[in-house]
Enzyme design. Structure first.
Site, PDB file in Angstrom:
ATOM      1  CG  ASN A 114      32.685  48.080  48.001  1.00 40.75           C
ATOM      2  OD1 ASN A 114      32.949  48.125  46.798  1.00 40.75           O
ATOM      3  ND2 ASN A 114      31.749  48.838  48.568  1.00 40.75           N
ATOM      4  CG  PHE A 118      30.772  49.927  38.848  1.00 38.23           C
ATOM      5  CD1 PHE A 118      30.223  49.954  40.113  1.00 38.23           C
ATOM      6  CD2 PHE A 118      30.698  51.076  38.078  1.00 38.23           C
ATOM      7  CE1 PHE A 118      29.607  51.104  40.618  1.00 38.23           C
ATOM      8  CE2 PHE A 118      30.087  52.225  38.555  1.00 38.23           C
ATOM      9  CZ  PHE A 118      29.542  52.242  39.826  1.00 38.23           C
ATOM     10  CG  ASN A 183      35.022  51.599  45.137  1.00 41.10           C
ATOM     11  OD1 ASN A 183      35.897  52.079  45.839  1.00 41.10           O
ATOM     12  ND2 ASN A 183      33.955  50.985  45.641  1.00 41.10           N
ATOM     13  CB  THR A 184      34.116  54.085  38.711  1.00 46.85           C
ATOM     14  OG1 THR A 184      33.659  52.728  38.854  1.00 46.85           O
ATOM     15  CG2 THR A 184      34.381  54.374  37.246  1.00 46.85           C
ATOM     16  CE  LYS A 215      23.197  53.448  46.292  1.00 42.04           C
ATOM     17  NZ  LYS A 215      23.295  51.975  46.298  1.00 42.04           N
ATOM     18  CG  ASN A 244      27.002  54.404  46.382  1.00 43.59           C
ATOM     19  OD1 ASN A 244      27.537  53.436  46.911  1.00 43.59           O
ATOM     20  ND2 ASN A 244      26.800  54.466  45.082  1.00 43.59           N
ATOM     21  CE1 TYR A 319      26.536  43.108  50.413  1.00 43.26           C
ATOM     22  CE2 TYR A 319      26.739  44.822  48.776  1.00 43.26           C
ATOM     23  CZ  TYR A 319      27.154  43.617  49.310  1.00 43.26           C
ATOM     24  OH  TYR A 319      28.180  42.926  48.719  1.00 43.26           O
TER      25      TYR A 319
END
Length: 341
Positions: A114, A118, A183-184, A215, A244, A319
């Site tokens: 993914n 966010f 992803n940021t 985290k 993560n 998840y």
């Protein structure tokens, strides 16, 4: 039945579209009388009740951040048997996230890539939903995961996190600082101890009495994992979440062309299992016995959860396997844990 549904229908849908469809069903399950019926089938055995963070969790197994980004499905997820739900990642400023497509299945690996970025409606909108949930007489433990707004420069990250913490900590059972999403842009650089220390100090002050956790990424070198764990203890944080998603693509059985087509992003699911377990054991050696450590990454079965608990995890989250195991996943894990006790 679910494996057949996944093979014939869900696996052919765009993953993000399938997720939104699933969330619509989960939201319905959170409303009486559907929630009463679902909870009757999925309620964890009382023997699984777990004390942590000054709270009582119905089960040590919960949903990791990323599944319920905007606090819309928590009630339904509790109805499905999860012991806690960590919502978010939430940012102070609403944002759309990265362009679609941004979610990709690696079915052969039981994994997902993914690069959502966010995507969420912002801390203020989430606070309103959390207020409604807190008014319920019976609800599970809700953690709130916060991250940096994309439009905010890394140099101004602390103020951005503090803004989210100020809004959300009073409504959360625990709060999590996410500095480990890939992803940021620039976010993972905040994991360096010299930059992480002032950030955590400021958020800790803003969180007040709400337990605060941090985290971390599985891609940190072992010495940095230990350094962050020791920092968290030294600053008086309540716990740490390991881990993560990973930027590694090692050991995948999916065709390389498929992996390459998916592109950048965090990998989650079964391939993360070994590293997540290693990081858990490493963290546990660096923190006191009563320090809360939540393990996440590559968890699929009750045996996986039990292995994490035996390795020192206080709580366990999942998840990605939800996508492959279906709506009764938490029930299956809770029943397996109960049989083993």
């Amino acid at each position: 039945m679910y494996p057949l549904l996944f093979r014939t229908v869900l696996s052919r849908m765009d993953p993000e579209t399938a997720h939104h469809a699933a969330m619509a069903v989960i939201r319905v399950l959170g409303v009486p009388p559907f929630s009463w019926a679902a909870r009757g089938l999925t309620r964890p055995d009382p023997g699984l009740a777990t004390p942590a963070l000054g709270l009582s969790f119905d089960s040590p197994f919960g949903v990791a951040a990323g599944f319920d980004k905007d606090v819309k499905g928590a009630a339904g997820l509790f109805a499905l048997g999860f012991g806690h739900v960590e919502v978010g990642t939430l940012t102070a400023i609403p944002q759309e996230g990265n362009p679609r497509p941004r979610l990709f299945r690696l079915i052969a690996d039981r994994a997902v890539i993914n690069r959502m970025g966010f995507n969420n409606h912002g801390a203020e909108a989430a606070a309103r939903r959390l207020e409604k949930l807190r008014r319920r007489k019976r609800r599970g433990v809700i953690g709130v995961n916060i991250g940096k707004s994309r439009v905010v420069d890394v140099d101004d990250a602390t103020a951005d996190y503090v803004r989210s913490a100020t809004l959300l900590a009073p409504l959360a059972d625990y709060l999590v600082v996410n500095v480990s999403s890939p992803n940021t842009p620039g976010l993972r650089g905040l994991q360096a101890v010299e930059t992480l220390r002032p950030l955590l100090q400021a958020v800790h002050a803003a969180a007040g009495a709400t337990p605060l956790l941090v985290k971390i990424a599985p891609d940190l070198p072992d010495d940095e994992v230990v350094a962050v764990a020791q920092l968290a203890v030294g600053l008086g944080l309540a716990g740490l979440i390991a881990t993560n998603t990973t930027i590694s693509r090692e050991g995948l059985v999916t065709e390389p062309a498929v992996v390459e087509k998916a592109g950048a992003g965090g990998l989650s699911g079964a391939p993360l299992k070994a590293r997540a377990l290693d990081v858990l054991r490493l963290v546990r050696t660096a923190v006191p016995a009563d320090f809360c450590v939540i393990s996440v990454g590559g968890v699929e079965t009750a045996d996986d959860v039990e292995e994490r608990l035996d390795a020192g995890a206080t709580l366990v989250q999942g998840y990605t396997a939800f996508l492959y195991r279906g709506p009764l996943w938490a029930r299956q894990i809770n029943r397996g844990l109960a049989r083993a006790r």
